[in-house]
Each structure stands twice: as structure tokens, then as C-alpha cells.
Design a protein around this motif. Structure first.
Motif, PDB file in Angstrom:
ATOM      1  N   MET A  21       0.850  -1.169   0.000  1.00 11.87           N
ATOM      2  CA  MET A  21       0.000   0.000   0.000  1.00 11.87           C
ATOM      3  C   MET A  21       0.899   1.235   0.000  1.00 11.87           C
ATOM      4  SD  MET A  21      -2.821   1.184   2.865  1.00 11.87           S
ATOM      5  CE  MET A  21      -3.732  -0.314   2.696  1.00 11.87           C
ATOM      6  N   PRO A  22       0.616   2.188  -0.866  1.00  8.38           N
ATOM      7  CA  PRO A  22       1.431   3.415  -0.912  1.00  8.38           C
ATOM      8  C   PRO A  22       1.330   4.195   0.404  1.00  8.38           C
ATOM      9  CG  PRO A  22      -0.013   3.252  -2.830  1.00  8.38           C
ATOM     10  CD  PRO A  22      -0.394   2.161  -1.908  1.00  8.38           C
ATOM     11  N   ILE A  23       2.404   4.869   0.733  1.00  2.00           N
ATOM     12  CA  ILE A  23       2.476   5.595   2.009  1.00  2.00           C
ATOM     13  C   ILE A  23       1.440   6.714   2.065  1.00  2.00           C
ATOM     14  CG2 ILE A  23       4.263   7.216   1.294  1.00  2.00           C
ATOM     15  CD1 ILE A  23       4.182   5.547   4.702  1.00  2.00           C
ATOM     16  N   ARG A  24       1.161   7.361   0.950  1.00  2.00           N
ATOM     17  CA  ARG A  24       0.177   8.450   0.947  1.00  2.00           C
ATOM     18  C   ARG A  24      -1.223   7.924   1.252  1.00  2.00           C
ATOM     19  NH1 ARG A  24       0.858  12.508  -3.884  1.00  2.00           N
ATOM     20  NH2 ARG A  24      -0.450  13.709  -2.482  1.00  2.00           N
ATOM     21  N   LEU A  25      -1.566   6.775   0.697  1.00  2.00           N
ATOM     22  CA  LEU A  25      -2.874   6.170   0.974  1.00  2.00           C
ATOM     23  C   LEU A  25      -2.954   5.724   2.426  1.00  2.00           C
ATOM     24  CD1 LEU A  25      -5.620   5.185   0.011  1.00  2.00           C
ATOM     25  CD2 LEU A  25      -4.503   3.057  -0.715  1.00  2.00           C
ATOM     26  N   LYS A  68      -1.392   7.048   4.942  1.00  2.00           N
ATOM     27  CA  LYS A  68      -1.535   8.245   5.782  1.00  2.00           C
ATOM     28  C   LYS A  68      -2.938   8.824   5.701  1.00  2.00           C
ATOM     29  CE  LYS A  68       3.243   9.704   6.105  1.00  2.00           C
ATOM     30  NZ  LYS A  68       4.190  10.805   5.957  1.00  2.00           N
ATOM     31  N   LEU A  69      -3.554   8.769   4.538  1.00  2.00           N
ATOM     32  CA  LEU A  69      -4.929   9.247   4.394  1.00  2.00           C
ATOM     33  C   LEU A  69      -5.881   8.395   5.226  1.00  2.00           C
ATOM     34  CD1 LEU A  69      -7.074  11.045   3.026  1.00  2.00           C
ATOM     35  CD2 LEU A  69      -7.173   9.330   1.208  1.00  2.00           C
ATOM     36  N   ILE A  70      -5.757   7.087   5.119  1.00  2.76           N
ATOM     37  CA  ILE A  70      -6.608   6.190   5.901  1.00  2.76           C
ATOM     38  C   ILE A  70      -6.353   6.378   7.392  1.00  2.76           C
ATOM     39  CG2 ILE A  70      -7.053   3.753   6.427  1.00  2.76           C
ATOM     40  CD1 ILE A  70      -6.427   3.174   3.450  1.00  2.76           C
ATOM     41  N   GLY A  71      -5.101   6.501   7.787  1.00  6.31           N
ATOM     42  CA  GLY A  71      -4.764   6.711   9.189  1.00  6.31           C
ATOM     43  C   GLY A  71      -5.319   8.015   9.735  1.00  6.31           C
ATOM     44  N   THR A  72      -5.275   9.066   8.933  1.00  8.63           N
ATOM     45  CA  THR A  72      -5.819  10.353   9.365  1.00  8.63           C
ATOM     46  C   THR A  72      -7.326  10.263   9.576  1.00  8.63           C
ATOM     47  OG1 THR A  72      -4.073  11.509   8.175  1.00  8.63           O
ATOM     48  CG2 THR A  72      -6.022  12.789   8.764  1.00  8.63           C
ATOM     49  N   ILE A  73      -8.005   9.626   8.652  1.00  9.30           N
ATOM     50  CA  ILE A  73      -9.452   9.441   8.793  1.00  9.30           C
ATOM     51  C   ILE A  73      -9.764   8.600  10.029  1.00  9.30           C
ATOM     52  CG2 ILE A  73     -11.492   8.394   7.725  1.00  9.30           C
ATOM     53  CD1 ILE A  73     -10.217   9.225   4.999  1.00  9.30           C
ATOM     54  N   LEU A  74      -8.987   7.547  10.261  1.00 11.99           N
ATOM     55  CA  LEU A  74      -9.191   6.716  11.448  1.00 11.99           C
ATOM     56  C   LEU A  74      -8.936   7.485  12.739  1.00 11.99           C
ATOM     57  CD1 LEU A  74      -7.605   3.307  10.377  1.00 11.99           C
ATOM     58  CD2 LEU A  74     -10.019   3.798  10.798  1.00 11.99           C
ATOM     59  N   LEU A 108       3.046   5.106   9.726  1.00 12.87           N
ATOM     60  CA  LEU A 108       4.435   5.433   9.432  1.00 12.87           C
ATOM     61  C   LEU A 108       5.294   4.218   9.087  1.00 12.87           C
ATOM     62  CD1 LEU A 108       5.031   8.133  12.179  1.00 12.87           C
ATOM     63  CD2 LEU A 108       4.446   8.450   9.766  1.00 12.87           C
ATOM     64  N   LYS A 109       4.670   3.045   9.093  1.00 10.64           N
ATOM     65  CA  LYS A 109       5.426   1.841   8.767  1.00 10.64           C
ATOM     66  C   LYS A 109       5.903   1.923   7.313  1.00 10.64           C
ATOM     67  CE  LYS A 109       3.028  -1.854   8.921  1.00 10.64           C
ATOM     68  NZ  LYS A 109       2.356  -3.123   9.156  1.00 10.64           N
ATOM     69  N   ALA A 110       7.147   1.562   7.101  1.00  9.24           N
ATOM     70  CA  ALA A 110       7.726   1.631   5.756  1.00  9.24           C
ATOM     71  C   ALA A 110       7.064   0.607   4.856  1.00  9.24           C
ATOM     72  CB  ALA A 110       9.230   1.377   5.830  1.00  9.24           C
ATOM     73  N   PRO A 111       6.784   0.988   3.614  1.00  6.24           N
ATOM     74  CA  PRO A 111       6.181   0.023   2.692  1.00  6.24           C
ATOM     75  C   PRO A 111       7.154  -1.095   2.367  1.00  6.24           C
ATOM     76  CG  PRO A 111       6.662   2.092   1.573  1.00  6.24           C
ATOM     77  CD  PRO A 111       6.989   2.280   3.025  1.00  6.24           C
ATOM     78  N   LYS A 112       6.598  -2.259   2.089  1.00  8.79           N
ATOM     79  CA  LYS A 112       7.442  -3.403   1.726  1.00  8.79           C
ATOM     80  C   LYS A 112       8.079  -3.140   0.366  1.00  8.79           C
ATOM     81  CE  LYS A 112       4.593  -6.713   4.149  1.00  8.79           C
ATOM     82  NZ  LYS A 112       3.686  -7.866   4.052  1.00  8.79           N
TER      83      LYS A 112
END
Length: 71
Positions: A1-5, A7-13, A64-68
Motif C-alpha cells: 500500500m502506498p504511504i500516501r494512501l 496516511k490518508l486512511i490513518g488520518t481518517i481513522l 508510518l510503517k515503511a512500505p514493503k
């Protein structure tokens, strides 16, 4: 999953967590603490004010977890 997506999901959560947690804490306070003394109110609001940090930390850690690396 891309980091921007992520962060968007995390912000909404995080926003949803704060809103829902505040509503639940308020409902519990109104229902259970109406006849309690000021020390009980202080203890409840101190505990409930700090308790939301635990799930928020997990969401932020996930955000903030690094993408694989793709191979």
C-alpha cells in the motif's frame, strides 16, 4: 500500500477515533458520574483523557510503517 494512501486512511481513522471516543466518554460520564464527588470526576477524566492515546499510537505506528520493497 502506498504511504500516501496509508496516511490518508490513518488520518481518517484518527479523526473518527477522537470523535467516537469523546462521545463514548461523555456518555459514560453523564450516565455514571452524576452523583459522584470531584475526586471521582478527576480520576475518570484523567484516565479517559489519557486512554485514547494507546489506540492513536497504534494507528500512527501503522501509518508510518515503511512500505514493503517490491521485488
Amino acid at each position: 500500500m502506498p504511504i500516501r494512501l496509508r496516511k490518508l486512511i490513518g488520518t481518517i481513522l484518527l479523526v473518527a477515533l477522537v470523535i467516537i471516543y469523546a462521545l463514548v466518554a461523555t456518555i459514560i460520564a453523564v450516565a455514571q458520574l452524576s452523583e459522584s464527588g470531584p475526586l471521582v470526576h478527576l480520576a475518570f477524566f484523567l484516565l479517559s483523557g489519557l486512554l485514547w492515546i494507546l489506540p492513536a499510537m497504534l494507528i500512527i505506528k501503522w501509518m508510518l510503517k515503511a512500505p514493503k520493497p517490491s521485488s
